[in-house]
Scaffold this motif. Structure first.
Motif, PDB file in Angstrom:
ATOM      1  N   ALA A  85      -3.386   3.917  -4.883  1.00  6.56           N
ATOM      2  CA  ALA A  85      -2.724   4.152  -3.599  1.00  6.56           C
ATOM      3  C   ALA A  85      -3.626   4.827  -2.575  1.00  6.56           C
ATOM      4  O   ALA A  85      -3.465   4.618  -1.372  1.00  6.56           O
ATOM      5  CB  ALA A  85      -1.466   4.991  -3.814  1.00  6.56           C
ATOM      6  N   PHE A  86      -4.566   5.659  -3.038  1.00  5.66           N
ATOM      7  CA  PHE A  86      -5.346   6.470  -2.104  1.00  5.66           C
ATOM      8  C   PHE A  86      -6.858   6.266  -2.201  1.00  5.66           C
ATOM      9  O   PHE A  86      -7.607   6.864  -1.441  1.00  5.66           O
ATOM     10  CB  PHE A  86      -5.014   7.948  -2.310  1.00  5.66           C
ATOM     11  N   GLY A  87      -7.312   5.464  -3.152  1.00  3.59           N
ATOM     12  CA  GLY A  87      -8.734   5.179  -3.239  1.00  3.59           C
ATOM     13  C   GLY A  87      -9.589   6.287  -3.801  1.00  3.59           C
ATOM     14  O   GLY A  87     -10.820   6.256  -3.663  1.00  3.59           O
ATOM     15  N   GLU A  88      -8.970   7.273  -4.464  1.00  7.30           N
ATOM     16  CA  GLU A  88      -9.769   8.326  -5.085  1.00  7.30           C
ATOM     17  C   GLU A  88     -10.430   7.781  -6.357  1.00  7.30           C
ATOM     18  O   GLU A  88      -9.771   7.092  -7.142  1.00  7.30           O
ATOM     19  CB  GLU A  88      -8.894   9.533  -5.447  1.00  7.30           C
ATOM     20  N   PRO A  89     -11.692   8.071  -6.608  1.00 11.72           N
ATOM     21  CA  PRO A  89     -12.330   7.617  -7.850  1.00 11.72           C
ATOM     22  C   PRO A  89     -11.856   8.430  -9.049  1.00 11.72           C
ATOM     23  O   PRO A  89     -12.623   9.154  -9.684  1.00 11.72           O
ATOM     24  CB  PRO A  89     -13.820   7.801  -7.570  1.00 11.72           C
ATOM     25  N   ARG A 127       0.837  -1.198   0.000  1.00  9.91           N
ATOM     26  CA  ARG A 127       0.000   0.000   0.000  1.00  9.91           C
ATOM     27  C   ARG A 127       0.873   1.249   0.000  1.00  9.91           C
ATOM     28  O   ARG A 127       0.361   2.365   0.160  1.00  9.91           O
ATOM     29  CB  ARG A 127      -0.924   0.029   1.228  1.00  9.91           C
ATOM     30  N   ASP A 128       2.170   1.088  -0.154  1.00 11.01           N
ATOM     31  CA  ASP A 128       3.097   2.223  -0.151  1.00 11.01           C
ATOM     32  C   ASP A 128       2.903   3.040  -1.426  1.00 11.01           C
ATOM     33  O   ASP A 128       3.196   2.556  -2.528  1.00 11.01           O
ATOM     34  CB  ASP A 128       4.530   1.704  -0.055  1.00 11.01           C
ATOM     35  N   PRO A 129       2.425   4.284  -1.316  1.00 12.24           N
ATOM     36  CA  PRO A 129       2.186   5.092  -2.526  1.00 12.24           C
ATOM     37  C   PRO A 129       3.435   5.271  -3.381  1.00 12.24           C
ATOM     38  O   PRO A 129       3.349   5.289  -4.613  1.00 12.24           O
ATOM     39  CB  PRO A 129       1.697   6.434  -1.959  1.00 12.24           C
ATOM     40  N   TYR A 130       4.599   5.390  -2.743  1.00 23.82           N
ATOM     41  CA  TYR A 130       5.845   5.553  -3.492  1.00 23.82           C
ATOM     42  C   TYR A 130       6.134   4.323  -4.347  1.00 23.82           C
ATOM     43  O   TYR A 130       6.471   4.427  -5.536  1.00 23.82           O
ATOM     44  CB  TYR A 130       6.992   5.820  -2.519  1.00 23.82           C
ATOM     45  N   ALA A 131       5.986   3.142  -3.768  1.00 25.57           N
ATOM     46  CA  ALA A 131       6.237   1.902  -4.511  1.00 25.57           C
ATOM     47  C   ALA A 131       5.239   1.730  -5.648  1.00 25.57           C
ATOM     48  O   ALA A 131       5.591   1.265  -6.741  1.00 25.57           O
ATOM     49  CB  ALA A 131       6.174   0.705  -3.562  1.00 25.57           C
TER      50      ALA A 131
END
Length: 376
Positions: free
Chosen positions: A146-150, A45-49
């Protein structure tokens, strides 16, 4: 404008009707849960990865990306580590993946994330679009996964899936077609698990709704596909017409001194920006040695003399047919700086091979050494 006309303009029908939208989402998400490939960036869940995987996957196959992604994260495990690294080190870790502008933008964006956002990647597509290297696709992918934004996304796989599902006409690159695809993606992504839904679209295009020999009998949304219903799967989308690769010839200076070769690092722009190389200058295909010597002298800021050829290395890039003409050269003075390059260095072949160098230039280095470049 009359009140009746205002009401008509403000009550447009949704591009994807709910009665069709919900089954599409449910079937694709269910299929994704059962059939998705076990890829390493899907276990974090690491946004960078996740961001790194999306950048590497642009124009590069999954099987090639996996070991690069793992090695890159070992060397630069955080945004802060990447931002603090010298660009040549980043380019060295990228060698072999090609499209080096991706690595340069990744490095610049990491520095901005540290400077402007305290080392935390922004969580919305709108904010991500302000960072170097983030286009609409990458911003949508990172924001949703990564963040669940639609946030919607359209890449080649998604474009193919949507073109067939909704029978979207027009060749790749057509503005009206691209606008409709993005509108469809925007209409489909809201709902549960937007990141997984976007990945389901991409996975479906990569493994089932393929460009050639699509596996329609295994398709979870076959009954909702207009192209399948109308017998047009092989027609949509039409093949993209690719321009013939441009021929590019570089005169390459192979300058040896006491077991070392002259290496140069380019300015951080252009095709090989920021990379190390045997100093090179672009020439015409049939340029005589005297003209090549003049071009190399201009680039290095010192006169050079050509003493013969050590061979030619040819590489096929996406948009260029590249020829590297290896010329043994010497000069009256060994340069330590040059107008056309950021940095010069005299290196053994072993030292040179560890620098950030394109695959094409690495092959040229190997060919030059094999041809006896160090025999002065």
């Amino acid at each position: 404008m009359s009140p009746s006309r205002k009401r008509k303009a403000s009550t447009s029908e949704p591009l994807v009707e709910p009665s069709r939208r919900e089954p599409l989402r449910a079937h694709l998400l269910g299929w994704y849960d059962r059939q998705k490939r076990d890829l390493p960036w899907r276990r974090t869940r690491d946004p960078y990865a996740i961001w790194l995987s999306e950048v590497m996957l642009q124009q590069t196959q999954v099987a090639t990306v996996i070991p690069y992604w793992e090695r890159f994260l070992q060397r630069f495990p955080t945004v802060e580590a990447l931002a603090a690294a010298p660009l040549p080190d980043v380019l060295a870790a990228w060698r072999g993946l090609g499209y080096y502008s991706r690595a340069r933008n990744l490095h610049r964006a990491a520095q901005e994330v540290v400077a402007r956002f305290g080392g935390k990647l922004p969580s919305t597509a709108a904010e991500l679009l302000c960072l170097p290297g983030f286009g609409r696709y990458t911003a949508g992918a990172v924001a949703s996964i990564a963040f669940g934004e639609p946030a919607p996304l359209v890449d080649g796989n998604v474009a193919r899936v949507l073109s067939r599902l909704f029978e979207v006409e027009g060749p790749p690159g057509d503005r009206a077609r691209e606008a409709r695809l993005w509108a469809l993606a925007t209409g489909l992504v809201p709902g549960e698990r937007p990141g997984d839904f976007n990945q389901a679209l991409m996975e479906h295009g990569a493994t089932v709704c393929r460009p050639d020999s699509p596996l329609c009998l295994l398709c979870p949304v076959r009954e909702e596909c207009l192209a399948y219903r109308h017998g047009r799967v092989d027609e949509l989308p039409p093949a993209k017409v690719r321009a013939a690769p441009k021929r590019m010839t570089l005169a390459v200076a192979v300058w040896a001194h006491e077991g070392r070769l002259l290496l140069a690092r380019r300015a951080e722009k252009g095709l090989f920006g920021g990379l190390w190389e045997l100093p090179a200058a672009e020439v015409d295909g049939e340029t005589p040695d005297t003209t090549s010597a003049t071009r190399l002298a201009e680039a290095l800021g010192t006169p050079v003399t050509v003493h013969g050829h050590l061979g030619t290395v040819r590489r096929q890039l996406t948009h260029r047919a590249l020829s590297l003409r290896l010329l043994r050269v010497t000069g009256s003075a060994r340069p330590s700086h040059a107008p056309a390059f950021r940095e010069l260095r005299w290196c053994t072949p072993e030292e040179a091979s560890s620098l950030g160098m394109s695959t094409a230039m690495h092959k040229a280095l190997e060919a030059a050494v094999t041809a006896g470049a160090l025999r002065e």
